[in-house]
Design a protein around this motif. Structure first.
Motif, mmCIF file in Angstrom:
data_model
loop_
_atom_site.group_PDB
_atom_site.id
_atom_site.type_symbol
_atom_site.label_atom_id
_atom_site.label_comp_id
_atom_site.label_asym_id
_atom_site.label_seq_id
_atom_site.Cartn_x
_atom_site.Cartn_y
_atom_site.Cartn_z
ATOM 1 N N HIS A 57 0.561 -1.447 0.085
ATOM 2 C CA HIS A 57 0.006 -0.156 -0.327
ATOM 3 C C HIS A 57 1.028 1.135 0.196
ATOM 4 O O HIS A 57 1.813 1.032 0.739
ATOM 5 C CB HIS A 57 -0.730 -0.204 1.029
ATOM 6 C CG HIS A 57 -1.612 -1.233 1.374
ATOM 7 N ND1 HIS A 57 -2.540 -1.258 1.038
ATOM 8 C CD2 HIS A 57 -1.091 -2.140 1.959
ATOM 9 C CE1 HIS A 57 -3.196 -2.794 1.225
ATOM 10 N NE2 HIS A 57 -1.989 -3.293 1.699
ATOM 11 N N LEU A 58 0.523 2.705 -0.756
ATOM 12 C CA LEU A 58 1.362 3.274 -0.629
ATOM 13 C C LEU A 58 1.331 4.836 -0.010
ATOM 14 O O LEU A 58 -0.736 4.792 -0.654
ATOM 15 C CB LEU A 58 1.308 3.765 -2.158
ATOM 16 C CG LEU A 58 2.538 3.271 -2.724
ATOM 17 C CD1 LEU A 58 3.950 3.787 -2.709
ATOM 18 C CD2 LEU A 58 2.877 1.689 -2.723
ATOM 19 N N ARG A 59 1.444 5.477 0.695
ATOM 20 C CA ARG A 59 1.075 6.351 1.783
ATOM 21 C C ARG A 59 1.700 7.952 1.057
ATOM 22 O O ARG A 59 2.871 7.750 1.061
ATOM 23 C CB ARG A 59 0.626 6.082 2.892
ATOM 24 C CG ARG A 59 -0.388 5.271 2.572
ATOM 25 C CD ARG A 59 -1.692 6.209 2.515
ATOM 26 N NE ARG A 59 -3.016 5.312 2.531
ATOM 27 C CZ ARG A 59 -3.805 3.777 1.934
ATOM 28 N NH1 ARG A 59 -3.091 3.469 0.780
ATOM 29 N NH2 ARG A 59 -4.963 3.462 2.303
ATOM 30 N N HIS A 60 1.691 9.279 1.408
ATOM 31 C CA HIS A 60 2.223 10.028 1.081
ATOM 32 C C HIS A 60 3.027 10.370 2.836
ATOM 33 O O HIS A 60 4.377 10.698 2.597
ATOM 34 C CB HIS A 60 1.395 11.766 0.627
ATOM 35 C CG HIS A 60 1.282 11.162 -0.948
ATOM 36 N ND1 HIS A 60 -0.242 11.294 -1.291
ATOM 37 C CD2 HIS A 60 2.036 10.696 -1.887
ATOM 38 C CE1 HIS A 60 -0.440 11.145 -1.940
ATOM 39 N NE2 HIS A 60 0.475 10.946 -2.922
ATOM 40 N N ASP A 61 2.239 10.245 3.454
ATOM 41 C CA ASP A 61 2.364 11.100 4.813
ATOM 42 C C ASP A 61 3.292 9.679 5.549
ATOM 43 O O ASP A 61 2.431 8.999 5.674
ATOM 44 C CB ASP A 61 1.268 11.354 5.938
ATOM 45 C CG ASP A 61 1.480 12.041 6.861
ATOM 46 O OD1 ASP A 61 2.850 11.393 8.081
ATOM 47 O OD2 ASP A 61 0.545 13.447 7.545
ATOM 48 N N GLU A 62 4.141 10.088 6.413
ATOM 49 C CA GLU A 62 5.207 8.623 7.331
ATOM 50 C C GLU A 62 3.933 8.723 7.845
ATOM 51 O O GLU A 62 4.265 7.546 8.787
ATOM 52 C CB GLU A 62 6.145 8.953 7.319
ATOM 53 C CG GLU A 62 7.369 8.759 5.983
ATOM 54 C CD GLU A 62 7.191 9.495 4.856
ATOM 55 O OE1 GLU A 62 7.012 10.602 5.401
ATOM 56 O OE2 GLU A 62 7.783 9.841 3.761
ATOM 57 N N ARG A 63 3.188 9.997 9.056
ATOM 58 C CA ARG A 63 3.458 9.157 10.318
ATOM 59 C C ARG A 63 1.709 8.486 9.605
ATOM 60 O O ARG A 63 1.646 7.614 10.509
ATOM 61 C CB ARG A 63 2.232 10.625 11.148
ATOM 62 C CG ARG A 63 1.906 10.103 12.406
ATOM 63 C CD ARG A 63 2.072 11.181 12.892
ATOM 64 N NE ARG A 63 1.257 12.490 12.553
ATOM 65 C CZ ARG A 63 0.563 13.896 12.889
ATOM 66 N NH1 ARG A 63 0.926 13.858 13.516
ATOM 67 N NH2 ARG A 63 -0.221 14.237 12.123
ATOM 68 N N VAL A 64 0.982 9.428 8.525
ATOM 69 C CA VAL A 64 -0.591 8.184 8.277
ATOM 70 C C VAL A 64 0.192 6.396 8.152
ATOM 71 O O VAL A 64 -0.486 5.530 8.906
ATOM 72 C CB VAL A 64 -0.909 8.648 7.335
ATOM 73 C CG1 VAL A 64 -1.506 7.896 7.047
ATOM 74 C CG2 VAL A 64 -1.542 10.389 7.195
ATOM 75 N N ALA A 65 1.490 6.444 7.504
ATOM 76 C CA ALA A 65 1.564 5.057 6.692
ATOM 77 C C ALA A 65 2.216 4.238 7.955
ATOM 78 O O ALA A 65 1.653 3.378 8.053
ATOM 79 C CB ALA A 65 3.252 5.234 5.587
ATOM 80 N N ALA A 66 2.325 4.745 9.364
ATOM 81 C CA ALA A 66 3.520 4.155 10.175
ATOM 82 C C ALA A 66 1.714 3.551 10.901
ATOM 83 O O ALA A 66 2.220 1.876 11.399
ATOM 84 C CB ALA A 66 4.208 4.575 10.776
ATOM 85 N N PHE A 67 0.682 4.736 10.991
ATOM 86 C CA PHE A 67 -0.641 4.119 11.569
ATOM 87 C C PHE A 67 -1.217 3.321 11.105
ATOM 88 O O PHE A 67 -1.662 2.716 11.935
ATOM 89 C CB PHE A 67 -1.074 5.449 12.081
ATOM 90 C CG PHE A 67 -0.661 5.425 13.188
ATOM 91 C CD1 PHE A 67 -1.306 5.466 15.527
ATOM 92 C CD2 PHE A 67 -0.267 7.229 13.532
ATOM 93 C CE1 PHE A 67 -0.467 6.201 15.837
ATOM 94 C CE2 PHE A 67 0.151 8.344 15.068
ATOM 95 C CZ PHE A 67 0.374 7.120 15.707
ATOM 96 N N THR A 68 -0.883 3.774 9.806
ATOM 97 C CA THR A 68 -2.051 2.029 9.241
ATOM 98 C C THR A 68 -1.339 1.301 9.324
ATOM 99 O O THR A 68 -1.614 -0.686 9.744
ATOM 100 C CB THR A 68 -2.171 2.870 7.603
ATOM 101 O OG1 THR A 68 -2.444 4.207 7.384
ATOM 102 C CG2 THR A 68 -2.017 1.982 6.566
ATOM 103 N N ALA A 69 0.621 0.840 9.391
ATOM 104 C CA ALA A 69 1.363 -0.535 9.568
ATOM 105 C C ALA A 69 0.561 -1.108 10.607
ATOM 106 O O ALA A 69 0.778 -1.950 11.053
ATOM 107 C CB ALA A 69 2.626 -0.817 9.283
ATOM 108 N N LEU A 70 0.925 -0.211 11.544
ATOM 109 C CA LEU A 70 0.609 -0.519 12.936
ATOM 110 C C LEU A 70 -0.933 -1.519 13.171
ATOM 111 O O LEU A 70 -0.970 -2.214 13.519
ATOM 112 C CB LEU A 70 0.691 0.801 13.904
ATOM 113 C CG LEU A 70 -0.158 0.455 15.490
ATOM 114 C CD1 LEU A 70 0.571 -0.401 16.170
ATOM 115 C CD2 LEU A 70 -0.152 1.127 15.730
ATOM 116 N N GLY A 71 -2.027 -1.095 13.111
ATOM 117 C CA GLY A 71 -3.406 -1.172 12.540
ATOM 118 C C GLY A 71 -3.515 -2.779 12.080
ATOM 119 O O GLY A 71 -4.377 -3.561 12.498
ATOM 120 N N ALA A 72 -2.470 -2.545 11.202
ATOM 121 C CA ALA A 72 -2.501 -3.897 9.712
ATOM 122 C C ALA A 72 -2.173 -5.019 10.715
ATOM 123 O O ALA A 72 -1.970 -5.885 10.436
ATOM 124 C CB ALA A 72 -2.115 -3.039 8.354
#
Ligand code: TPP
Ligand code: MG
Length: 582
Positions: A57-72
């Motif tokens: 999955h691609l995201r721009h914002d690393e903070r968003v990406a990190a929490f997305t990875a945490l949720g997943a």
């Protein structure tokens, strides 16, 4: 493990080994942010996905990406520099909530760190300090020299995210950090070896110790905090003890669960009658529970796998599990205790419902209260769905008003490790990507904080996620704390309160959603709300409900009064009032 050195440049070799370690380490979702130094990883992740490896999955914002990875429960991959620093909030949350998160940051090799090299910090390899369960700083030159050794080191670090390390304090899941030093060329050369499909392996469960036996007799409650799990419910039901379960405990269900327990603990005769609390998970939500646990004469039994964690800062008995044994006379002797809690719980729940329903009918036009919304959202969850509860009032409103189902718990999770209002929508996005569908209940400030989570590159898979925002134009929770009380003493105090705590913003949620290309609906009344909750639109959508911050303190006073009346009307003024049943 087969780790033949592939015919490729060192950067590609290291990236390939890292991606293989992720895939074989049961990482099924990877969230990537674009960058130059991380290019070798990007190429390899795309190739591995095509070979049946982890979803990308691609995201721009690393903070968003990190929490997305945490949720997943997956991995996040970024370039060097401030990109890596933006992962820190999610790393801390993963550390404090014991959830796996693999963080992969690209770097330059050590000789170029701390020099004039662009976008490079000599601090990056150790950026997350003691928060990580394990970390590995590895260069492509070293990996190319000994690929099997590099793969083993990468795999061991990934496994540590799932609690593989047995040494003290390291045996629990949490964040791990791979800092990978890449040298040019950063594009792949040489043919990719014919795809050995990479498939995740399920993580191994840890060893279990035997539970301890607790005698019956002492008037006991089971307190299920965040992450307690279904064991808490089973213990309560097997022993016949009331179950006071937070929404994200994974235990809020079944006949022993007392929904509005927090309001009961505030009444005379309830908290004081408790002799013993069996605590599972980490309770963080309410002051009445904190006060109960602080009572010096309370016998606290802390149930958990680890002998030293958490540290509640008071004497406790530790157990890895409990079973209720016989009473002094060998018979079950505390049935009256449970039924008193159940009766009071039912009376309190009825009173709460009546206040909420009356408020929904008569509140300021177009507004609904947080507890009303929380009750409706919890009731609308369908099989297979998970609800993410934002910090601040949403998770507390669920604690107050979500009706425990007759069977297993409501499927609710929350970032209670550090209770940040950041990353809420991202966490829910990751969860929905991994599990299929989710919802999230959030306040407006938490929504604005993570509004970047609404944005994803074109063509990226959008999860089925309904974002339910209670928009009360600021931080409502502060008006329920002592600052709110101070503010009600003068007009100047009220204005100051609004500036430094309430922080009204007037942001238009609909316009933000339009800007991000996400569907937005407004639910101005209970009927519209129920219709949208019953049938969430496919994909990502936002359902806005307007709330009234000014009326919040009064609503909570009315709830307390109504519960007091309902429970006192039932007679005895608390389960302890009639003396002991044994
Ligand atoms: C990252 C972070 N910053 C600040 C806080 C402190 N904080 C707790 S609740 C809150 C306000 C939340 O407002 P909102 O999301 O609108 O929920 P409401 O209280 O209105 O229900 C803030 C700023 C926090 N918990 N986490
Ligand atoms: Mg708010």
């Amino acid at each position: 493990v087969d780790a033949k050195p592939p015919a490729s440049n060192p950067a590609t070799t290291l990236a390939r080994l890292a991606v293989r370690a992720l895939a074989e380490g049961s990482i099924a979702q990877v969230v990537l942010c674009p960058g130059s130094r991380s290019a070798p990883l990007a190429y390899e992740l795309a190739a591995a996905e095509a070979d049946g490896g982890p979803h990308l999955h691609l995201r721009h914002d690393e903070r968003v990406a990190a929490f997305t990875a945490l949720g997943a429960g997956g991995a996040v991959v970024t370039t060097s520099g401030t990109a890596a620093a933006n992962l820190h909030p999610a790393v801390l949350e993963a550390h404090h909530s014991d959830r796996p998160l693999v963080v992969v940051t690209a770097d330059r090799p050590p000789e170029l760190r701390g020099t004039w090299a662009n976008q490079t910090s000599d601090l990056q390899a150790g950026l997350f300090g003691a928060a990580t369960r394990a970390r590995l700083d590895l260069t492509d030159a070293d990996a190319a020299k000994d690929p099997p050794g590099a793969l083993a080191a990468l795999a061991a670090t990934v496994a540590a995210a799932f609690g593989s390390l047995a040494s003290a304090g390291q045996g629990r899941p949490g964040p791990v950090h791979l800092n990978l030093g890449f040298t040019e060329p950063l594009t792949p050369d040489g043919a990719r070896p014919p795809g050995t499909p990479v498939r995740p392996r399920p993580p191994r469960p840890g060893p279990r110790r035997a539970p301890v036996e607790l005698v019956r007799g002492p008037r006991t409650v089971v307190l299920a905090g965040d992450g307690a799990g279904d064991t808490a419910r089973e213990v309560a039901e097997a022993a016949g003890w009331p179950l006071l379960a937070e929404p994200s405990s994974g235990a809020r269900g079944g006949p022993n669960a007392v929904g509005p327990y927090r309001l009961l603990l505030e009444l005379p005769g309830f908290a004081s009658a408790v002799d013993r609390a069996v605590v599972l998970g980490r309770p963080t939500l309410s002051r009445p529970v904190t006060r109960l646990l602080a009572r010096a004469d309370l016998d606290v039994v802390l149930v958990g796998e680890r002998p030293d964690h958490p540290d509640p800062g008071r004497p406790v008995t530790r157990a890895c599990g409990v079973v209720a044994g016989g009473g002094p006379d060998g018979v079950r002797s505390d049935a009256g205790w449970l039924s008193a809690w159940r009766r009071a719980g039912e009376a309190a729940a009825g009173a709460v419902d009546a206040v909420l329903d009356a408020g929904a009918a008569a509140g300021a036009t177009g507004t609904l209260s947080g507890p009303f919304l929380a009750r409706e959202v919890a009731a609308s969850l369908r099989a297979g769905e998970t609800l993410v509860a934002a910090a601040s009032n949403p998770v507390r409103d669920l604690d107050l008003a979500a009706v425990p189902p007759p069977g297993p718990s409501l499927p609710i999770v929350a970032n209670r490790g550090l209770a940040g209002i950041d990353g809420t929508i991202s966490t829910a996005t990751g969860l929905a990507l991994a599990r299929g569908r989710a919802r999230v209940l959030t306040g407006d400030v938490a929504f604005l904080h993570d509004v970047g989570a609404l944005i994803a590159p074109r063509g990226e898979r959008r999860p089925d996620l309904q974002v339910i925002v209670l928009n009360d134009d600021g931080g409502g929770i502060f008006s329920l704390l002592e600052y709110g009380e101070v503010s009600r003493r003068s007009a100047a105090g009220a204005a100051l309160f609004d500036r430094i705590f309430g922080t009204p913003h007037g942001a238009r949620v609909a316009a933000l959603c339009a800007g991000a290309g996400v569907r937005h609906d407004l639910a101005p009344d209970a009927a519209t709300l129920r219709a949208f909750l019953a049938q969430p639109p496919p994909g990502m959508s936002v359902l806005e409900v307007r709330g009234d911050r000014a009326g919040l303190a009064d609503l909570h006073s009315r709830l307390r009064r109504a519960v007091r009346r309902a429970v006192a009307g039932g007679d005895d003024g608390g389960p302890g009032a009639g003396g002991r049943d044994r």
